[in-house]
Motif scaffolding. Sequence first.
Motif, PDB file in Angstrom:
ATOM      1  N   SER A 138       0.774  -1.277   0.184  1.00  0.00           N
ATOM      2  CA  SER A 138      -0.110   0.145   0.049  1.00  0.00           C
ATOM      3  C   SER A 138       0.924   1.169  -0.146  1.00  0.00           C
ATOM      4  O   SER A 138       1.975   1.293   0.731  1.00  0.00           O
ATOM      5  CB  SER A 138      -0.884   0.142   1.016  1.00  0.00           C
ATOM      6  OG  SER A 138      -1.507   1.232   1.521  1.00  0.00           O
ATOM      7  N   VAL A 139       0.370   2.143  -0.656  1.00  0.00           N
ATOM      8  CA  VAL A 139       1.005   3.449  -0.713  1.00  0.00           C
ATOM      9  C   VAL A 139       1.138   4.111   0.761  1.00  0.00           C
ATOM     10  O   VAL A 139       1.954   4.809   0.900  1.00  0.00           O
ATOM     11  CB  VAL A 139       0.303   4.467  -1.853  1.00  0.00           C
ATOM     12  CG1 VAL A 139      -1.086   4.922  -1.214  1.00  0.00           C
ATOM     13  CG2 VAL A 139       1.318   5.630  -1.919  1.00  0.00           C
ATOM     14  N   ASP A 140       0.048   3.704   1.579  1.00  0.00           N
ATOM     15  CA  ASP A 140       0.367   4.178   2.998  1.00  0.00           C
ATOM     16  C   ASP A 140       1.149   3.519   3.964  1.00  0.00           C
ATOM     17  O   ASP A 140       1.516   3.997   5.040  1.00  0.00           O
ATOM     18  CB  ASP A 140      -1.057   4.021   3.496  1.00  0.00           C
ATOM     19  CG  ASP A 140      -2.351   4.810   2.823  1.00  0.00           C
ATOM     20  OD1 ASP A 140      -1.756   5.943   2.369  1.00  0.00           O
ATOM     21  OD2 ASP A 140      -3.407   4.290   2.650  1.00  0.00           O
ATOM     22  N   ALA A 141       1.896   2.506   3.482  1.00  0.00           N
ATOM     23  CA  ALA A 141       2.832   1.570   4.274  1.00  0.00           C
ATOM     24  C   ALA A 141       3.834   2.312   4.514  1.00  0.00           C
ATOM     25  O   ALA A 141       4.553   3.372   3.526  1.00  0.00           O
ATOM     26  CB  ALA A 141       3.066   0.203   3.521  1.00  0.00           C
ATOM     27  N   PRO A 142       4.606   2.281   5.714  1.00  0.00           N
ATOM     28  CA  PRO A 142       5.934   3.051   5.942  1.00  0.00           C
ATOM     29  C   PRO A 142       7.128   2.886   4.750  1.00  0.00           C
ATOM     30  O   PRO A 142       7.754   3.721   4.495  1.00  0.00           O
ATOM     31  CB  PRO A 142       6.379   2.443   7.422  1.00  0.00           C
ATOM     32  CG  PRO A 142       5.298   1.722   7.908  1.00  0.00           C
ATOM     33  CD  PRO A 142       4.475   1.397   6.860  1.00  0.00           C
TER      34      PRO A 142
END
Length: 178
Positions: A138-142
């Motif tokens: 995900s683009v939200d992953a660190p």
Amino acid sequence: MKGRNMTRWRDPAKDPRQQPKSNLITAEGAQRLRGILDHLARVKRPALSAKVGEAAAQGDRSENADYTYNKKELGRVLGRIRYLTKRLDELQVVDRLPADTGKVFFGAFVELEDDNGETLSLRIVGHDETDTRKRWISVDAPLAQALLGKAVDDDVTVAAPGGQQEYIVTAVHYAPIT
């Protein structure tokens, strides 16, 4: 509050599940979600409705396991249809390549090398299309957040559960847009 559905309390300010998710999705991801929605609405729901109707016609519904199961399954399918319909309206489809394809942006395929010389290949996609088997994160992953804007030969440091991980970006490419 007691009950079997109670979970441990989490501080909402520190709970990563409470953070807003990005509404980005690739064109192929949006097409896949539309296909799932279409299958549920045109095939699965009518079939389950027919099964529920047949089971209801058999008489006493309180002891009819077929009725109970299919009714619950129909409710699950209807909930999924509502969720997908709402989610597809919220999503923003990214169907263009970035201006600078030499840097990591949404939809990029990235190859990384760690300190031990091991290679890690991944793709940065939307929250709704993550797949661990394909290594789509995900683009939200660190890790994705640390990679955004980086180019080949850039160093990347990511906070991981086992400590700081360091990578070097070895390749960046994008799928052709059709």
